[in-house]
Design a protein around this motif. Structure first.
Motif, PDB file in Angstrom:
ATOM      1  N   GLN A   1       0.825  -1.211   0.000  1.00  0.00           N
ATOM      2  CA  GLN A   1       0.000   0.000   0.000  1.00  0.00           C
ATOM      3  C   GLN A   1       0.859   1.261   0.000  1.00  0.00           C
ATOM      4  OE1 GLN A   1      -2.551  -0.448   3.400  1.00  0.00           O
ATOM      5  NE2 GLN A   1      -3.941  -1.840   2.332  1.00  0.00           N
ATOM      6  N   SER A   2       1.970   1.249   0.721  1.00  0.00           N
ATOM      7  CA  SER A   2       2.867   2.404   0.773  1.00  0.00           C
ATOM      8  C   SER A   2       3.448   2.705  -0.606  1.00  0.00           C
ATOM      9  CB  SER A   2       4.004   2.170   1.764  1.00  0.00           C
ATOM     10  OG  SER A   2       3.514   2.052   3.067  1.00  0.00           O
ATOM     11  N   VAL A   3       3.931   1.672  -1.285  1.00  0.00           N
ATOM     12  CA  VAL A   3       4.532   1.865  -2.613  1.00  0.00           C
ATOM     13  C   VAL A   3       3.468   2.267  -3.635  1.00  0.00           C
ATOM     14  CG1 VAL A   3       5.695   0.708  -4.541  1.00  0.00           C
ATOM     15  CG2 VAL A   3       6.500   0.358  -2.202  1.00  0.00           C
ATOM     16  N   GLU A   4       2.359   1.524  -3.675  1.00  0.00           N
ATOM     17  CA  GLU A   4       1.315   1.850  -4.647  1.00  0.00           C
ATOM     18  C   GLU A   4       0.801   3.270  -4.446  1.00  0.00           C
ATOM     19  OE1 GLU A   4      -0.493  -2.611  -5.604  1.00  0.00           O
ATOM     20  OE2 GLU A   4      -1.597  -1.281  -4.242  1.00  0.00           O
ATOM     21  N   GLY A   5       0.598   3.687  -3.206  1.00  0.00           N
ATOM     22  CA  GLY A   5       0.110   5.034  -2.926  1.00  0.00           C
ATOM     23  C   GLY A   5       1.089   6.105  -3.364  1.00  0.00           C
ATOM     24  N   ALA A   6       2.372   5.894  -3.084  1.00  0.00           N
ATOM     25  CA  ALA A   6       3.400   6.867  -3.459  1.00  0.00           C
ATOM     26  C   ALA A   6       3.504   7.004  -4.977  1.00  0.00           C
ATOM     27  CB  ALA A   6       4.748   6.461  -2.869  1.00  0.00           C
ATOM     28  N   VAL A   7       3.438   5.883  -5.680  1.00  0.00           N
ATOM     29  CA  VAL A   7       3.566   5.911  -7.137  1.00  0.00           C
ATOM     30  C   VAL A   7       2.290   6.464  -7.783  1.00  0.00           C
ATOM     31  CG1 VAL A   7       3.917   4.502  -9.211  1.00  0.00           C
ATOM     32  CG2 VAL A   7       5.303   4.091  -7.165  1.00  0.00           C
ATOM     33  N   ARG A   8       1.135   6.069  -7.293  1.00  0.00           N
ATOM     34  CA  ARG A   8      -0.129   6.569  -7.848  1.00  0.00           C
ATOM     35  C   ARG A   8      -0.285   8.081  -7.677  1.00  0.00           C
ATOM     36  NH1 ARG A   8      -3.727   1.675  -5.443  1.00  0.00           N
ATOM     37  NH2 ARG A   8      -3.320   0.183  -7.114  1.00  0.00           N
ATOM     38  N   ALA A   9       0.380   8.658  -6.692  1.00  0.00           N
ATOM     39  CA  ALA A   9       0.293  10.104  -6.446  1.00  0.00           C
ATOM     40  C   ALA A   9       1.072  10.919  -7.477  1.00  0.00           C
ATOM     41  CB  ALA A   9       0.803  10.424  -5.039  1.00  0.00           C
ATOM     42  N   LEU A  10       1.909  10.256  -8.286  1.00  0.00           N
ATOM     43  CA  LEU A  10       2.704  10.959  -9.290  1.00  0.00           C
ATOM     44  C   LEU A  10       1.851  11.391 -10.479  1.00  0.00           C
ATOM     45  CD1 LEU A  10       5.810   8.598  -9.467  1.00  0.00           C
ATOM     46  CD2 LEU A  10       5.703  10.859  -8.376  1.00  0.00           C
ATOM     47  N   ALA A  11       2.153  12.560 -11.005  1.00  0.00           N
ATOM     48  CA  ALA A  11       1.505  13.015 -12.236  1.00  0.00           C
ATOM     49  C   ALA A  11       1.896  12.063 -13.364  1.00  0.00           C
ATOM     50  CB  ALA A  11       1.947  14.433 -12.567  1.00  0.00           C
ATOM     51  N   GLY A  12       0.933  11.661 -14.146  1.00  0.00           N
ATOM     52  CA  GLY A  12       1.203  10.784 -15.280  1.00  0.00           C
ATOM     53  C   GLY A  12       1.051   9.302 -14.990  1.00  0.00           C
ATOM     54  N   VAL A  13       0.786   8.927 -13.742  1.00  0.00           N
ATOM     55  CA  VAL A  13       0.584   7.516 -13.427  1.00  0.00           C
ATOM     56  C   VAL A  13      -0.907   7.212 -13.537  1.00  0.00           C
ATOM     57  CG1 VAL A  13       0.671   5.747 -11.626  1.00  0.00           C
ATOM     58  CG2 VAL A  13       2.606   7.287 -11.959  1.00  0.00           C
ATOM     59  N   GLU A  14      -1.234   6.279 -14.411  1.00  0.00           N
ATOM     60  CA  GLU A  14      -2.625   5.862 -14.592  1.00  0.00           C
ATOM     61  C   GLU A  14      -2.979   4.705 -13.663  1.00  0.00           C
ATOM     62  OE1 GLU A  14      -2.686   5.046 -18.774  1.00  0.00           O
ATOM     63  OE2 GLU A  14      -2.422   7.162 -19.286  1.00  0.00           O
ATOM     64  N   ALA A  15      -2.015   3.812 -13.423  1.00  0.00           N
ATOM     65  CA  ALA A  15      -2.221   2.670 -12.531  1.00  0.00           C
ATOM     66  C   ALA A  15      -0.869   2.195 -12.032  1.00  0.00           C
ATOM     67  CB  ALA A  15      -2.929   1.535 -13.260  1.00  0.00           C
ATOM     68  N   ALA A  16      -0.867   1.676 -10.800  1.00  0.00           N
ATOM     69  CA  ALA A  16       0.343   1.102 -10.212  1.00  0.00           C
ATOM     70  C   ALA A  16      -0.082  -0.096  -9.366  1.00  0.00           C
ATOM     71  CB  ALA A  16       1.070   2.128  -9.352  1.00  0.00           C
ATOM     72  N   THR A  17       0.533  -1.244  -9.628  1.00  0.00           N
ATOM     73  CA  THR A  17       0.195  -2.475  -8.915  1.00  0.00           C
ATOM     74  C   THR A  17       1.476  -3.201  -8.534  1.00  0.00           C
ATOM     75  OG1 THR A  17      -1.807  -2.680 -10.231  1.00  0.00           O
ATOM     76  CG2 THR A  17      -1.088  -4.635  -9.064  1.00  0.00           C
ATOM     77  N   VAL A  18       1.524  -3.689  -7.298  1.00  0.00           N
ATOM     78  CA  VAL A  18       2.682  -4.450  -6.829  1.00  0.00           C
ATOM     79  C   VAL A  18       2.303  -5.917  -6.715  1.00  0.00           C
ATOM     80  CG1 VAL A  18       4.249  -4.856  -4.885  1.00  0.00           C
ATOM     81  CG2 VAL A  18       3.696  -2.514  -5.572  1.00  0.00           C
ATOM     82  N   GLY A  19       3.128  -6.785  -7.297  1.00  0.00           N
ATOM     83  CA  GLY A  19       3.034  -8.234  -7.093  1.00  0.00           C
ATOM     84  C   GLY A  19       4.007  -8.566  -5.975  1.00  0.00           C
ATOM     85  N   LEU A  20       3.501  -8.847  -4.779  1.00  0.00           N
ATOM     86  CA  LEU A  20       4.333  -9.029  -3.587  1.00  0.00           C
ATOM     87  C   LEU A  20       4.959 -10.415  -3.506  1.00  0.00           C
ATOM     88  CD1 LEU A  20       5.279  -7.994  -0.764  1.00  0.00           C
ATOM     89  CD2 LEU A  20       3.141  -8.937   0.137  1.00  0.00           C
ATOM     90  N   VAL A  21       6.250 -10.428  -3.233  1.00  0.00           N
ATOM     91  CA  VAL A  21       6.977 -11.640  -2.861  1.00  0.00           C
ATOM     92  C   VAL A  21       7.650 -11.284  -1.534  1.00  0.00           C
ATOM     93  CG1 VAL A  21       8.795 -13.265  -3.461  1.00  0.00           C
ATOM     94  CG2 VAL A  21       7.346 -12.309  -5.259  1.00  0.00           C
ATOM     95  N   PRO A  22       7.023 -11.638  -0.403  1.00  0.00           N
ATOM     96  CA  PRO A  22       7.536 -11.219   0.903  1.00  0.00           C
ATOM     97  C   PRO A  22       8.998 -11.590   1.113  1.00  0.00           C
ATOM     98  CG  PRO A  22       5.393 -12.258   1.150  1.00  0.00           C
ATOM     99  CD  PRO A  22       5.836 -12.490  -0.271  1.00  0.00           C
ATOM    100  N   GLY A  23       9.821 -10.581   1.370  1.00  0.00           N
ATOM    101  CA  GLY A  23      11.236 -10.815   1.613  1.00  0.00           C
ATOM    102  C   GLY A  23      12.048 -11.102   0.365  1.00  0.00           C
ATOM    103  N   GLY A  24      11.406 -11.137  -0.790  1.00  0.00           N
ATOM    104  CA  GLY A  24      12.102 -11.410  -2.052  1.00  0.00           C
ATOM    105  C   GLY A  24      11.999 -10.228  -2.990  1.00  0.00           C
TER     106      GLY A  24
END
Length: 107
Positions: A55-78
């Motif tokens: 949520q922290s990464v997606e929120g930070a990236v989505r707040a940028l001008a020009g970002v239409e969508a941002a999604t993280v595929g999580l691999v915990p610790g990897g």
């Protein structure tokens, strides 16, 4: 990030001692998903361990001008995968991820 400014200092509870299903790697793939369903640019990320990190990464990236969508595929610790669509610059995306407390390790 999860109550600490240094993600390397975050001590994780062993999965066998935790009831947190978001951090459990049991039965999960050890590599990032190959597709998020969103066409865009992919970035390899290090340091994400749970849904709050995502949520922290997606929120930070989505707040940028020009970002239409941002999604993280999580691999915990990897190595997790960030997929971004829209005309935002890679430099801005790297800065947003680093500002959220994580590292971009590849593009």
């Amino acid at each position: 990030m999860c109550g600490t400014d240094i993600h390397n200092a975050l001590e994780l509870t062993p999965v066998s001692e935790s009831s947190c299903s978001c951090c459990s790697t049991a039965g999960k793939a050890s590599t990032p998903p190959t597709s998020t369903g969103i066409p865009g640019t992919r970035y390899a990320l290090e340091g994400l361990t749970c849904g709050h990190c995502v949520q922290s990464v997606e929120g930070a990236v989505r707040a940028l001008a020009g970002v239409e969508a941002a999604t993280v595929g999580l691999v915990p610790g990897g190595t997790s995968t960030l997929t971004v669509s829209g005309p935002a610059s890679p430099e801005d995306i790297h800065s947003a991820v680093e500002g959220a407390g994580y590292a971009v390790t590849g593009n």
